[in-house]
Enzyme design. Structure first.
Site, PDB file in Angstrom:
ATOM      1  N   PRO A   1      49.169  -0.550  10.959  1.00 25.49           N
ATOM      2  CG  PRO A   1      48.504  -0.197  13.410  1.00 25.49           C
ATOM      3  CD  PRO A   1      50.009  -0.276  12.562  1.00 25.49           C
ATOM      4  CG  ASN A   2      43.752  -0.358  10.739  1.00 26.00           C
ATOM      5  OD1 ASN A   2      43.046  -1.166  11.004  1.00 26.00           O
ATOM      6  ND2 ASN A   2      43.902   0.756  12.085  1.00 26.00           N
TER       7      ASN A   2
ATOM      8  NE  ARG B   1      42.758   3.420   7.763  1.00 27.72           N
ATOM      9  CZ  ARG B   1      43.966   3.759   8.329  1.00 27.72           C
ATOM     10  NH1 ARG B   1      45.270   3.442   8.006  1.00 27.72           N
ATOM     11  NH2 ARG B   1      44.282   4.262   9.411  1.00 27.72           N
TER      12      ARG B   1
ATOM     13  CE1 TYR C   1      45.990   8.035   6.939  1.00 27.13           C
ATOM     14  CE2 TYR C   1      44.171   6.417   6.617  1.00 27.13           C
ATOM     15  CZ  TYR C   1      44.781   6.974   7.156  1.00 27.13           C
ATOM     16  OH  TYR C   1      44.720   7.768   8.651  1.00 27.13           O
TER      17      TYR C   1
ATOM     18  CG  ASN D   1      52.603   4.772   7.598  1.00 25.87           C
ATOM     19  OD1 ASN D   1      52.129   4.882   8.995  1.00 25.87           O
ATOM     20  ND2 ASN D   1      51.990   5.083   6.622  1.00 25.87           N
TER      21      ASN D   1
ATOM     22  CB  ALA E   1      46.590   3.670  15.157  1.00 22.74           C
TER      23      ALA E   1
ATOM     24  CD  GLU F   1      57.217   9.335  12.817  1.00 18.59           C
ATOM     25  OE1 GLU F   1      58.485   9.475  13.921  1.00 18.59           O
ATOM     26  OE2 GLU F   1      56.281   9.487  13.180  1.00 18.59           O
TER      27      GLU F   1
ATOM     28  CG  HIS G   1      53.573   9.579   9.554  1.00 20.89           C
ATOM     29  ND1 HIS G   1      52.665   8.562  10.201  1.00 20.89           N
ATOM     30  CD2 HIS G   1      54.226   9.749  10.004  1.00 20.89           C
ATOM     31  CE1 HIS G   1      53.059   7.945  10.507  1.00 20.89           C
ATOM     32  NE2 HIS G   1      54.376   8.841  11.129  1.00 20.89           N
TER      33      HIS G   1
ATOM     34  NE  ARG H   1      44.080  12.588   9.565  1.00 23.94           N
ATOM     35  CZ  ARG H   1      44.611  10.864   9.460  1.00 23.94           C
ATOM     36  NH1 ARG H   1      45.669  10.486   9.298  1.00 23.94           N
ATOM     37  NH2 ARG H   1      43.384  10.976  10.015  1.00 23.94           N
TER      38      ARG H   1
HETATM   39  C1  DQA Z   1      48.981   7.379   9.249  1.00 26.42           C
HETATM   40  C2  DQA Z   1      48.319   8.540   9.925  1.00 26.42           C
HETATM   41  C3  DQA Z   1      48.819   7.694  11.365  1.00 26.42           C
HETATM   42  O1  DQA Z   1      47.993   9.141  12.322  1.00 26.42           O
HETATM   43  C4  DQA Z   1      46.697   6.900  11.182  1.00 26.42           C
HETATM   44  O2  DQA Z   1      46.773   5.857  12.361  1.00 26.42           O
HETATM   45  C5  DQA Z   1      47.747   6.075  10.117  1.00 26.42           C
HETATM   46  C6  DQA Z   1      48.058   6.371   8.745  1.00 26.42           C
HETATM   47  C7  DQA Z   1      49.429   7.720   7.571  1.00 26.42           C
HETATM   48  O3  DQA Z   1      50.581   7.133   7.068  1.00 26.42           O
HETATM   49  O4  DQA Z   1      49.084   9.264   7.454  1.00 26.42           O
HETATM   50  O5  DQA Z   1      46.894   4.490  10.490  1.00 26.42           O
HETATM   51  O6  DQA Z   1      50.629   7.354   9.872  1.00 26.42           O
END
Ligand code: DQA
Length: 147
Positions: free
Chosen positions: A12-13, A20, A25, A76, A79, A100, A102, A109
């Site tokens: 998501p996102n 964003r 990011y 990835n 959230a 995994e 990020h 964070r």
């Molecule tokens: C994320 C880190 C997560 O905490 C966050 O909710 C994201 C992006 C990252 O790529 O740093 O959406 O996965």
């Protein structure tokens, strides 16, 4: 050497990358990141299938759909990393080697980002290297699958 197929799941996102919170990011878009990954996939001689979804169930369906189709998964989970038992169970169920990734270092964070539900069912986690996290993740996954 060309027979490996890897599913790249963006949660998501991540469709809003570039726009964003660029201070966290970075300024690359998801299309930019998929393009970098594709270049590395050509180098490594593997096939990539990138998928982005904002919906937990769609991500679960894609993990199930990887059975018999993909030999590895890069995820990835955004959230959902910090909330989703369903994603963790899906990864454990299909038993396909998964990495995994990020963009940000989740351990630098907010406290709620320090826990990953999926970390215990993946080969490993790469966190904090921006778009390079994906490239490192792909290299690590392919190395794992070939060794
Ligand atoms: C994320 C880190 C997560 O905490 C966050 O909710 C994201 C992006 C990252 O790529 O740093 O959406 O996965």
């Amino acid at each position: 050497m060309t027979n490996l197929s890897i599913l790249v799941l963006h949660g998501p996102n991540l469709n809003l990358l570039g726009l964003r919170e660029p201070g966290i990011y970075g300024s690359l878009t998801l299309a930019n990141i998929n393009h970098l990954l594709e270049t590395e996939a050509v180098n490594l001689q593997v096939k990539l299938t990138p998928v982005q979804s904002n919906h937990e169930g769609v991500l679960v369906d894609n993990i199930h759909g990887a059975l018999g189709r993909h030999q590895g998964i890069i995820i990835n989970a955004g959230a959902y990393t910090h909330t989703s038992v369903a994603l963790r169970d899906a990864i454990a169920a299909v038993n396909i080697p998964t990495v995994e990734v990020h963009l940000s270092n989740i351990y630098r964070r907010e406290e709620f980002r320090h826990h990953s539900y999926i970390a215990p069912v993946v080969i490993g986690q790469i966190s904090g290297f921006g778009s390079q996290s994906y490239i490192l993740g792909l290299q690590a996954l392919v190395h794992h699958l070939r060794s």
